[in-house]
Design a protein around this motif. Sequence first.
Motif, PDB file in Angstrom:
ATOM      1  N   SER A 150       0.831  -1.204   0.000  1.00  0.00           N
ATOM      2  CA  SER A 150       0.000   0.000   0.000  1.00  0.00           C
ATOM      3  C   SER A 150       0.868   1.258   0.000  1.00  0.00           C
TER       4      SER A 150
ATOM      5  N   ARG B  25       1.147   4.056  -3.257  1.00  0.00           N
ATOM      6  CA  ARG B  25       0.597   5.407  -3.140  1.00  0.00           C
ATOM      7  C   ARG B  25       1.266   6.373  -4.122  1.00  0.00           C
ATOM      8  N   THR B  26       2.577   6.269  -4.272  1.00  0.00           N
ATOM      9  CA  THR B  26       3.292   7.202  -5.166  1.00  0.00           C
ATOM     10  C   THR B  26       2.949   6.967  -6.626  1.00  0.00           C
TER      11      THR B  26
ATOM     12  N   VAL C 189       0.354   5.520  -7.965  1.00  0.00           N
ATOM     13  CA  VAL C 189      -1.058   5.829  -8.188  1.00  0.00           C
ATOM     14  C   VAL C 189      -1.261   7.337  -8.223  1.00  0.00           C
ATOM     15  N   ALA C 190      -0.594   8.057  -7.318  1.00  0.00           N
ATOM     16  CA  ALA C 190      -0.701   9.516  -7.333  1.00  0.00           C
ATOM     17  C   ALA C 190      -0.124  10.090  -8.620  1.00  0.00           C
TER      18      ALA C 190
ATOM     19  N   ARG D 285      -2.597   9.496 -11.411  1.00  0.00           N
ATOM     20  CA  ARG D 285      -3.710  10.427 -11.267  1.00  0.00           C
ATOM     21  C   ARG D 285      -3.310  11.845 -11.693  1.00  0.00           C
TER      22      ARG D 285
ATOM     23  N   SER E  86      -7.938   5.766 -10.913  1.00  0.00           N
ATOM     24  CA  SER E  86      -6.805   6.111 -10.052  1.00  0.00           C
ATOM     25  C   SER E  86      -7.303   6.675  -8.724  1.00  0.00           C
ATOM     26  N   VAL E  87      -8.398   7.457  -8.768  1.00  0.00           N
ATOM     27  CA  VAL E  87      -8.992   7.956  -7.524  1.00  0.00           C
ATOM     28  C   VAL E  87      -9.493   6.784  -6.674  1.00  0.00           C
TER      29      VAL E  87
ATOM     30  N   SER F  90      -6.606   4.964  -5.235  1.00  0.00           N
ATOM     31  CA  SER F  90      -6.009   5.715  -4.130  1.00  0.00           C
ATOM     32  C   SER F  90      -6.783   5.467  -2.842  1.00  0.00           C
ATOM     33  N   ARG F  91      -8.116   5.480  -2.938  1.00  0.00           N
ATOM     34  CA  ARG F  91      -8.913   5.198  -1.749  1.00  0.00           C
ATOM     35  C   ARG F  91      -8.656   3.784  -1.242  1.00  0.00           C
TER      36      ARG F  91
ATOM     37  N   VAL G  56      -5.955   1.948  -1.645  1.00  0.00           N
ATOM     38  CA  VAL G  56      -4.627   1.867  -1.051  1.00  0.00           C
ATOM     39  C   VAL G  56      -4.627   2.481   0.341  1.00  0.00           C
ATOM     40  N   ASP G  57      -5.299   3.621   0.503  1.00  0.00           N
ATOM     41  CA  ASP G  57      -5.372   4.254   1.818  1.00  0.00           C
ATOM     42  C   ASP G  57      -6.108   3.355   2.818  1.00  0.00           C
TER      43      ASP G  57
END
Length: 502
Positions: free
Chosen positions: A275, A279-280, A282-283, A286, A314-315, A318-319, A321-322
């Motif tokens: 995760s 994050r990087t 995926v960001a 996005r 991607s949004v 991101s959710r 992964v968080d």
Amino acid sequence: MASPPRRSLSNVSLPPRTLRGQLTAGLVVLLALACLAVGVTTAFALEGFLVRRLDQQLSASGGKFAASLEHEATPDSDNRPDTRGQSKGTFGARLLRGTTTQAAVVRREGDVSEVRLTTGDRRALAELPIDGEGHTLRLSALGHYRLAAFKGDDGDVLITGLPLRPVEETLHRLEWVEGAVFGAALIVTGTLAALWVRLSLRPLRRVTSTAANVAQRPLASGEVAMPEPVPVTDPHTEVGQVGTALNRMLGHVGNALERRQASEERLRHFAADASHELRTPVANIRGHAELALRHKGPVPAEVRRALDRIQSESVRMSRMVDDLLLLARIDAGRALERGPVDLTRLVLDATDDARATGPGHRWLLDLPEEAVTVTGDEHRLHQAVGNLLANARSHTPSGTRVTVRLTPDEDGIRLSVADDGPGIPEELQPEIFGRFVRADISRSRAAGSTGLGLAIVYAVVSAHGGTVGVESAPGRTVFTVTLPVSPPTTHGPENRERDAGA
């Protein structure tokens, strides 16, 4: 007619349930049976011995006392009954042609008194066999006697008897003595047996204590420290064999728990690392999608649709992964923030957010008049409440009424989110709080679901020492969260229901 009173189950005597009680009771019962057998055998043996002694005395007398009795109603001084050598209570009777002519008993030496016989007594005396053997008979005026009949010289029948009262008194005295001795023996033996059984079963109590210790430990998840093995003094006894088997089982369970814990740790670290590492990129994806969509030049429609899909996914990623990172941190035992949380204000803010996101639903609040405060992590609790409201919004059609109720009670703070939507399938309810569990397509949803929202609710509530559950049927679904209260809230507030959109 009144019904008979019922016996209370608490008054019914139940046999001992513990092994110690059963063994002690068994030893006492066996000893009681042995004492009873000894007592009965001794009583019968003594009675037989004493009766044989009476028969010997009767045979030795040979009807001497009965022969001294006269047929005349008033005997003279020359032919009085001969009482020499006759014991007190000796009975004598003479029968002529089956009729009793005279019956007397010795009161003391030289003193003889006539005995009044009933018709039944006379009939019984006439039926005695003339064999010189002793027979037991009860005379109405004298009681039980041992009687023997002999043939007389004048063609009559001579009957001599001795009382059985001394025999009966001796037997009664023996019964009292045996009862006292056996009763004391049972009490002493029961006490010593209880101590001996308790001492003998001490290793079994250690086994029980160890097994109870293991049963109280949370074996479902987390690191579990197994108790020390049971000390086995003699592996050849039954208790020793049970202790050895328990130690072997504890070893297997400990190894399995260690392997499970290691596997969970590896999976937890993998989820956290994955995760964190995702994050990087995926960001970046996005960001590049948003940058491409801002291009002022002409962009083909197909490319713009692809970029829109890339941005939305991607949004969503991101959710996800968080959420995965949050679950991994909670599983790892990361300490949550601890502070006073105004749960009433938190519910109001979360409901306002849900109303803004789902204006087609009707959002209702049922809150106490006074603020409800708990101790916990405000951000995580807000996320849990928001996930419950988002779940109700996403999986119910427009127009559904969603009621959020906050109630302080003796068990803590109870927060419930209820909706009148289509409900959750019954087969899905037991695993609804699992990870990546999605509701059936019959619960309509406007956006995609990661299947982690309710898992986060469960993890956050459990981390706060609370519980969460669900009850669902077509037309009504209720999620209930119970949180421990600290500091205590005001009891007995008046609730008020108002439309959040008013």
